[in-house]
Write a protein that holds these residues in place. Structure first.
Motif, short mmCIF file in Angstrom:
data_model
loop_
_atom_site.label_atom_id
_atom_site.label_comp_id
_atom_site.label_asym_id
_atom_site.label_seq_id
_atom_site.Cartn_x
_atom_site.Cartn_y
_atom_site.Cartn_z
N THR A 173 -39.61 36.17 19.15
CA THR A 173 -40.41 37.14 17.85
C THR A 173 -39.04 35.82 16.87
O THR A 173 -39.49 36.14 14.89
N ASP A 174 -37.78 36.35 17.18
CA ASP A 174 -36.50 36.24 16.09
C ASP A 174 -35.62 35.87 17.06
O ASP A 174 -35.67 36.31 18.40
N ASN A 199 -32.99 25.92 22.50
CA ASN A 199 -34.27 25.92 21.88
C ASN A 199 -35.39 24.52 23.13
O ASN A 199 -34.72 24.04 22.19
N TRP A 204 -43.68 23.99 20.46
CA TRP A 204 -43.97 25.08 19.04
C TRP A 204 -42.09 24.90 18.70
O TRP A 204 -41.56 25.59 17.09
N ALA A 206 -40.33 24.09 15.95
CA ALA A 206 -40.01 23.10 14.96
C ALA A 206 -39.82 25.04 14.26
O ALA A 206 -39.04 24.99 13.30
N GLY A 207 -40.79 25.66 14.79
CA GLY A 207 -40.92 26.87 14.71
C GLY A 207 -39.38 27.91 14.79
O GLY A 207 -39.61 29.22 14.14
N VAL A 208 -39.69 27.62 15.93
CA VAL A 208 -37.87 28.41 17.07
C VAL A 208 -37.53 27.60 15.85
O VAL A 208 -36.86 29.11 15.64
N ARG A 210 -36.80 27.12 12.71
CA ARG A 210 -36.81 28.38 12.14
C ARG A 210 -36.25 29.03 11.71
O ARG A 210 -36.03 29.77 11.16
N LEU A 211 -36.91 29.91 12.59
CA LEU A 211 -36.25 31.44 12.98
C LEU A 211 -34.56 31.61 13.16
O LEU A 211 -34.24 32.22 13.04
N ASP A 215 -34.55 23.28 10.02
CA ASP A 215 -35.44 22.98 9.77
C ASP A 215 -34.99 21.37 10.53
O ASP A 215 -34.30 20.15 10.37
N THR A 220 -45.88 18.40 15.33
CA THR A 220 -47.15 18.67 16.79
C THR A 220 -47.88 17.00 17.04
O THR A 220 -48.27 16.11 16.47
N SER A 271 -52.31 22.86 15.17
CA SER A 271 -51.61 24.00 15.55
C SER A 271 -51.54 23.55 17.33
O SER A 271 -52.77 22.86 17.39
#
Ligand SMILES: Cc1cc2nc3c(=O)[nH]c(=O)nc-3n(C[C@H](O)[C@H](O)[C@H](O)COP(=O)(O)OP(=O)(O)OC[C@H]3O[C@@H](n4cnc5c(N)ncnc54)[C@H](O)[C@@H]3O)c2cc1C
Length: 389
Positions: A173-174, A199, A204, A206-208, A210-211, A215, A220, A271
């Motif tokens: 989550t972070d 990573n 997923w 890009a979301g990871v 961003r943590l 960017d 997807t 998604s």
């Protein structure tokens, strides 16, 4: 928070597993964190094609180095990856015949068993294939397909025997960063520390990224596949093929089945949590129409099943590899629907990059994120059009 691992790998697909294996070979203990279960992402849905035909030399080199693993899995990894040799044919559009010729020459220079064959040769190799729409094809007699789940599982099993750990049902989550360096992660199962965080989160990713405030141009990509039961009149098997002329690829599967995927109409930006237990409306009809064009006898075949999957895709449809963002953070993502067959060598290269400061199995530095920052794309010297369009 205690130091729990030498390296934390986010993602339990083929790439997380390959890296954990290669790090373990070099004495580093990885902790692989997977939010669902091993191979629950793209890897578990992968068609598993193993071929070396690319128009970009570093990709062909990665596929060729990886092929040595698939062919010698028991000795190089352990267990079985389900590699099945079928031979591989590449049919391109007539306007790319000169590129085909040049790319086969490039493959031969690297040492890949690849040759240019004529339509009559294809007819001998695959009597059921229609061969009236092309003059030449590329042929790789040694290529075929492997089992992505078995490959991932054996990589992880051997890595675990050498000290790696796998935690499933564990979402990162972070990512913790202090003084410009990663120090660990927060997860749904608590916090873990390590000086290196990878990573390998597939669709997923890009979301990871961003943590850590990074960017990355990883969108997807959804892809559906179908299994069709071959009619009794067909030979027991047939070569694997990429059929650009029909925007399609296909390969045989055990039990008299043929797997079909399409190069077009693979939606971007959905998604990755979307449904994958069935294909999108209209896919099966289009896939049947295409496979019957190349193998007319398939009109007497029957549909067995269809499903979908999600991978991460980049603007040049090539992976992003190497360090980026805070010190100790690495990207192994953006495999753009073709990442299974190169995973063994990518894992070896990343382990070298981490431990030796540079990748040597293959020089994968051209795949660094920096290419996008300077507006570049990786393009083959004799490029075909993008495979996914
Ligand atoms: C239908 C389909 C067919 C394909 N066919 C081929 C083919 O024939 N040949 C080929 O070479 N390639 C093929 N590909 C591409 C190939 O399968 C992928 O490039 C490859 O499997 C990607 O592996 P990965 O480990 O990077 O990602 P994945 O297998 O997607 O693994 C990433 C994992 O990360 C986990 N994760 C994500 N976020 C987090 C988080 N925050 N915390 C913890 N875990 C997280 C996910 O649950 C997932 O399991 C295909 C892909 C698809 C979808």
């Amino acid at each position: 928070m205690q130091k729990t691992a030498d390296v934390i790998i986010i993602g339990g697909g083929i790439h997380g597993a390959s890296l954990a294996f290669h790090l373990a070979q070099r004495g580093l203990k990885a902790l692989v964190l997977e939010k669902k279960f091993l191979t629950s992402g793209a890897t578990g849905r992968s068609s598993g094609l193993v071929r070396m035909h690319y128009d970009l030399e570093p990709e062909s080199r990665l596929a060729w180095a990886s092929f040595q693993y698939f062919r010698n899995w028991k000795e190089m990894v352990g267990g079985d990856c389900g590699f099945t040799r079928t031979g591989f044919l590449y049919f391109t559009h007539p306007e790319y015949v000169e590129s085909l010729r040049a790319n086969v020459a490039m493959h031969q220079r690297i040492g890949i068993p690849s040759l240019l064959v004529e339509a009559a040769d294809v007819k001998r190799l695959a009597p059921a294939f229609a061969t009236d729409d092309f003059e030449f094809a590329a042929y790789e007699p040694e290529s075929g397909y492997a089992d992505p789940s078995a490959s991932t599982n054996t990589f992880i099993e051997i890595a675990r025997q050498r000290g790696a750990q796998l935690l499933q049902d564990c979402t990162v989550t972070d990512i913790l960063v202090s003084a410009g360096r990663v120090s660990g992660v927060k997860t749904t199962q608590g916090d873990f520390s390590a000086p290196l965080v990878i990573n390998a989160a597939g669709a997923w990713a890009a979301g990871v990224a961003r943590l850590v405030g990074l960017d990355i141009p990883v969108d997807t990509w959804r892809h559906d596949t179908m299994f069709i039961k071959r009619p009794a009149g067909m030979a027991p098997s047939h070569p694997t093929a990429i059929d650009d002329a029909n925007s399609m690829y296909f390969r045989p599967e055990s039990g008299g089945l043929t797997l079909v995927g399409l190069e077009d109409q693979n939606p971007l930006g959905e998604s990755p949590e979307g449904y994958t237990d069935r294909s999108q409306p209209g896919f099966v009809e289009r896939a049947i129409e295409r496979i019957c064009r190349r193998i007319p006898l398939m009109e007497q075949g029957s549909l067995q099943s269809s499903h979908g999957g999600y991978d991460g895709i980049t603007p040049d449809q090539r992976a992003i590899l190497g360090p980026a963002g805070p010190d100790g953070f690495y990207l192994v993502c953006g495999f753009s629907g073709t990442g299974f067959k190169i995973a063994p060598a990518v894992g070896a290269c990343l382990a070298e990059w981490i431990l030796d400061g540079k990748p040597t199995t293959v020089d994968v530095t051209p795949f660094a994120l920096a290419r996008f920052e300077s507006g570049e794309k990786l393009v083959g010297e004799h490029a075909y059009k993008d495979i996914w369009h």
